[in-house]
Design a protein around this motif. Structure first.
Motif, short mmCIF file in Angstrom:
data_model
loop_
_atom_site.label_atom_id
_atom_site.label_comp_id
_atom_site.label_asym_id
_atom_site.label_seq_id
_atom_site.Cartn_x
_atom_site.Cartn_y
_atom_site.Cartn_z
N LEU A 1 3.84 -8.53 -14.16
CA LEU A 1 2.43 -8.13 -14.26
C LEU A 1 2.31 -6.60 -14.31
O LEU A 1 3.15 -5.88 -13.78
N LEU B 1 -2.75 -4.10 -12.20
CA LEU B 1 -3.45 -5.30 -11.73
C LEU B 1 -3.51 -5.31 -10.20
O LEU B 1 -4.49 -5.72 -9.60
N VAL B 2 -2.44 -4.84 -9.60
CA VAL B 2 -2.37 -4.81 -8.13
C VAL B 2 -2.96 -3.51 -7.59
O VAL B 2 -3.59 -3.50 -6.53
N TYR C 1 0.81 -1.21 0.00
CA TYR C 1 0.00 0.00 0.00
C TYR C 1 0.85 1.27 0.00
O TYR C 1 0.50 2.25 -0.64
N PRO D 1 -5.53 -1.25 -8.90
CA PRO D 1 -6.49 -1.09 -10.00
C PRO D 1 -6.97 0.33 -10.18
O PRO D 1 -7.58 0.65 -11.21
N ASN D 2 -6.71 1.20 -9.22
CA ASN D 2 -7.03 2.62 -9.40
C ASN D 2 -6.18 3.25 -10.50
O ASN D 2 -6.53 4.29 -11.03
N LEU D 3 -5.08 2.60 -10.86
CA LEU D 3 -4.15 3.18 -11.85
C LEU D 3 -4.40 2.65 -13.26
O LEU D 3 -3.62 2.94 -14.17
N ARG D 4 -5.47 1.90 -13.43
CA ARG D 4 -5.83 1.44 -14.78
C ARG D 4 -5.95 2.64 -15.72
O ARG D 4 -6.62 3.63 -15.41
N GLY D 5 -5.33 2.52 -16.85
CA GLY D 5 -5.43 3.58 -17.83
C GLY D 5 -4.54 4.77 -17.53
O GLY D 5 -4.55 5.76 -18.25
N ARG D 6 -3.79 4.70 -16.45
CA ARG D 6 -2.95 5.84 -16.06
C ARG D 6 -1.46 5.51 -16.12
O ARG D 6 -0.63 6.41 -16.01
N ARG E 1 6.89 -10.80 -6.09
CA ARG E 1 5.75 -11.68 -6.29
C ARG E 1 4.99 -11.39 -7.58
O ARG E 1 4.44 -12.29 -8.19
#
Lengths: 347, 347, 347, 347
Positions: free
Chosen positions: C43, C47-48, C15, C50-55, C39
């Protein structure tokens, strides 16, 4: 003089087993003699179920230490009970299984649903599907009770009256279950980690929910049934809304009549449809710890859609309470024994 | 043959009155005859307390319609009971007041605490402070019971043993209460609006909490006591942590002994201090709907600080359950009557 | 023309690392070049997180694949950074450590607090404690920044003004932190399992909190400091209430003056003490995602107690934002860079 | 040199107006000059929107004090804007209405939906429905923007691609919206009282949701559309699941293609359908404060059912952000201006 029945709970460290234990400790006719847990053997059950502090001195034992009891309740992971059933049948005359192992009658449906052949297909016919509202007569004297699934129960109880009475049009029925986190069990996973789950509305089973098979088996009539399950931030509870279709002219009042006709004598079904106040429809908030299934509905007269609603506590009416009610019927006891309490408000 | 006592609840549309009603409906010796609400007169009580659907057919009546009952329970806003006490004394032999009106013995303390003169200061001495753990003897046969305040109860029960035994150093005791939203009552306010409250940790009474007066009155010894109250997103429950100071050499084991000595026979006090697992100290999560007060503690040997912890359900052990326990004692009934259930886990 | 600095984040699947990544992606002077995770190597980071999708299109790499960057941010479990510090010093001129490894100046205090000898005690003096409000000058040009602990920060910022100005009496200060679940990190545990945590108020560190050492190191004056930490159902945020003692005659207005004098120019400190409305004191609800530390207070004139309150987002002002603010100072950038946004309301 | 546009917000004490204010304060091209509130006139806006403390010194004014601005944003209760539109048209060249007053093109549909005749039916044609994904071209240069409804937006964006491409079978589409409490506005009601709402899953609009009219107006094709709305314990966010029906052989991959074809260039639409990890579908948890609409889907190949999912923040993509995006298009600015931030994780 009243004679108690002894109960052993196998797999008692999970939520279903723990909830059955809570209910059994308060049941006037039951005496819990053993609770098994491989992982916690030797520890007080109240260490794992801290709500029971001061209410029992039982300690977990291993399954290998089981002695005979009148009733054996299996609260094992899905798949385990069927594989080990011979082991437990030697221990008690009455077996209650809280898992999905003995719910389906048709081994082919089991295979299609659970992805493997049933280990004892020839025995499936011995089990009564543990839903008192549909199978009360079959439950009397039953010695093999397969407790119904929680989401299945919420779907079945909402749809049963209109299907039984042959009212619904043969169109697609879509049912959505909003499910609390306890339904996924007592083991921590990445997805159950509080920071990932507390604020989440997570569609975890948009299609292909396994309880579809149970609901199809139990519900009369021929219609396509579609289930979707979404996890919510609640810990307990399922709220199901099912969208079904009635003929022109079928009214609100007709739905009332149908529900009343079918469920008039049911001790744990309440019809909730109130014109005023803030609690107008079923809400799982009011049901934590109780065995009620609250049912409601609303008609869209313009389209013939009826929205059927049901709310239950997934661990009580959805599992342990439903099983207890079935046991009460099996033994000829008052159906409410051990289950007669109100929910909380506010909660 | 058992003879029931009749109970009337005045102001039964609020949370305290509703909770008393829930408990009374399940009490083997009580029969609820009337529940008053000026605003909801004529409506079913289950409309306001929807957890009671199917469990009672009572409808609210106006206070003016009250008839005699054996017991009258007052669940009115603070200040009302004292002003109208003559009205209610004519209705029942035993009066239980759930408000703050008759808790304080000293009219001057009342005035300083509540900002106005007490309307019937000469009557204060007739009331027993409704805390069974401290006043069990006085409660036997009592006909005037002033139910203890919820935060006060959590503070008093945590601190009482070490103060009674004279162990604590005469240093400042600081107690913080984490309080659920139901403690503020059933009326919607700007601050109780869900979007403003759901995520909030709100210090609502950093200093000057009125229950300080109750706690000082009830606790033995002479020491400065400081209370702070913070609202949390829970609906029910109070978790109190009190920081007190013990002499050099006073050990963990000594605290255990003190708690055990004072509370050994208490049916609703549990000492929770567990070395393993995730439920090591008192947690209100486990107490919703129950009358337990869970107590725990931890010593800081380096500094002589002992952290005393208590958890209760503010509406049960903090109000209606505490009152019921007091009533049981007053009537010579089993102290657990109507109160003998476990909390839920998970919850 | 502006020249960007490159940043590598080591241990970016947790986090703290994820939050630093979110902030760095929006920072006008920073370019994130690598994020490591053993780990999740290979990837997408989204994926870990998910707030950063597209960013961002970044994928995790292994620490062994790190190449040089201007700044290396270490977001490793406590204890790891110190052991591996040589490895990372070869990769970047500026090192920011988000763990506890380099916060304490005194190796003996480190040993007493963390239970083992510090692996590089001779290097501790090179690190600046990353608290801009106390160490702004030392941070200018700094190349080793040890980000302050989250609970420590909330305690330090609340107490610093009155201690710096020598106002407080040398009596026991008791501080209670109400902490969100994200403070325990991204790994699922039995205690973080949603059904066990969602409704819980859990005292997890009544005594012996490790941040006590940091707070003692940083706060001026000589006084006993006692910390207690309680987990709440929030995901983010810390609300700290500290009880301290002022001389007779010291007033509310004096506290205002002290806070203003010390924090007048601070871009991320707001004093919250409002006489009307529902948001009168600091509340972490309003701070999710922001770098603010809101401070408030209330005097109990009768007893000389002052209740000091602070609220922060543990992952921002408590970790990643505090570190970013420190980095901004170290590089001579606007202190608000990458941190200039409001919280949400409602939230 | 950049020239700012001035903005006045009418009805700025509610959640929609407050959220628009938050976004406008961070917008590089906008300058907020006035915010009105009759109830709070004279008070700092940060008293009502405490997240804006230290970020603006604006005070509320009365609507009667409005002076000219380039843009006037109306955040009034439904029904008010239409009645008072002449008053506001004199104040600004561009008017954005966040209410439902100007969304519907057909006055008869308005009457059927809102139960009264539209006050200015002849003006309805002047307004552009503020949904950039469907009406980007019409929004360029627009001076009357009727911001789309929040639930409608979640339904429209989920269904639009398959309807536009003519894929869906003409069968009943059932859509369920799980809605946060902020959607009901900033005024406290009995139903929004925290103890009644915090644990509730409340079906508040099983049939007859007003946004049905908007969705029918905007979505191409001829099919029965059924909406159900359920309130959840979240404060922000809508998660919509829509059940629609595709021809035999239509595959998962085809849905992907359709979504990509229609939304390829959309800056605020993300397709979320991930095969691993715990965040596989849209979840409003990740969207608080952002303008994203996350879309996902899952096929039930056995039945031809496709479950379409959308998640938004009802106050941003559902209201203020959607309006801001529309304004950006109207002015020819970068569509992301003032809206370019990530959500939080964890949150």
């Amino acid at each position: 003089m009243t004679e108690h029945k002894t109960v052993a709970i196998v797999g008692g460290s999970g939520y279903a087993g723990g909830e059955f234990l809570r209910l059994a400790l308060g049941h006037p006719m039951l005496k819990v003699t053993q609770v098994t847990s491989e992982r916690s053997a030797g520890l007080p059950v109240s260490l794992v179920h801290p709500n029971l502090r001061g209410r029992t001195n039982l300690k977990f034992v291993r399954a290998a230490e089981l002695v005979d009891a009148d009733i054996v309740v299996l609260a094992l992971p899905h798949g385990s009970a069927a594989k080990r059933i011979a082991e437990f049948e030697g221990k008690g005359r009455v077996i209650v299984d809280l898992s999905a192992d003995f719910r389906l009658k048709d081994p082919e449906v089991y295979r299609a649903t659970y992805g493997e052949a049933h280990p004892t297909p020839e025995r499936l016919g011995e089990w009564v599907y543990g839903n008192p509202e549909l199978h009360r007569e079959a439950l009397r004297g039953a010695t093999r009770i397969a407790c119904a699934g929680c989401f299945a129960t919420s779907v079945i109880l909402a749809l049963y009256p209109l299907l039984k009475l042959g009212v619904l049009l043969p169109k697609d029925i879509v049912a959505t279950g909003l499910v609390g986190s306890s339904a996924a069990g007592a083991s921590a996973t990445d997805g159950s980690h509080h920071p990932e789950r507390a604020g989440s509305l997570r569609v975890y089973k948009p299609v292909g929910h396994r309880h579809t098979a149970e609901a199809r088996q139990e519900l009369p009539g021929n219609f396509p049934l579609h289930l979707t399950a979404i996890s919510t931030p609640r810990v307990r509870g399922i709220l199901t809304t099912a969208h079904a279709w009635v003929p022109d002219g079928y009214s609100d009042r007709d739905v009332w009549s149908a529900y009343r006709e079918v469920y008039a004598e049911e001790p744990f079904i309440r019809i909730v449809k109130v014109a005023r106040g803030i609690h107008r429809y079923p809400d799982p908030m009011l049901l934590d710890g109780t065995n009620y299934c609250d049912l409601g509905f609303e008609m869209d007269n313009d389209t013939g859609r009826v929205v059927l609603m049901s709310a239950i506590d997934n661990l009580v009416k959805g599992t342990a309470g439903h099983a207890m009610q079935s046991l009460n019927i099996a033994h000829g006891w008052d159906e409410r024994s051990g289950l007669d309490f109100a929910g909380l408000h506010p909660a």
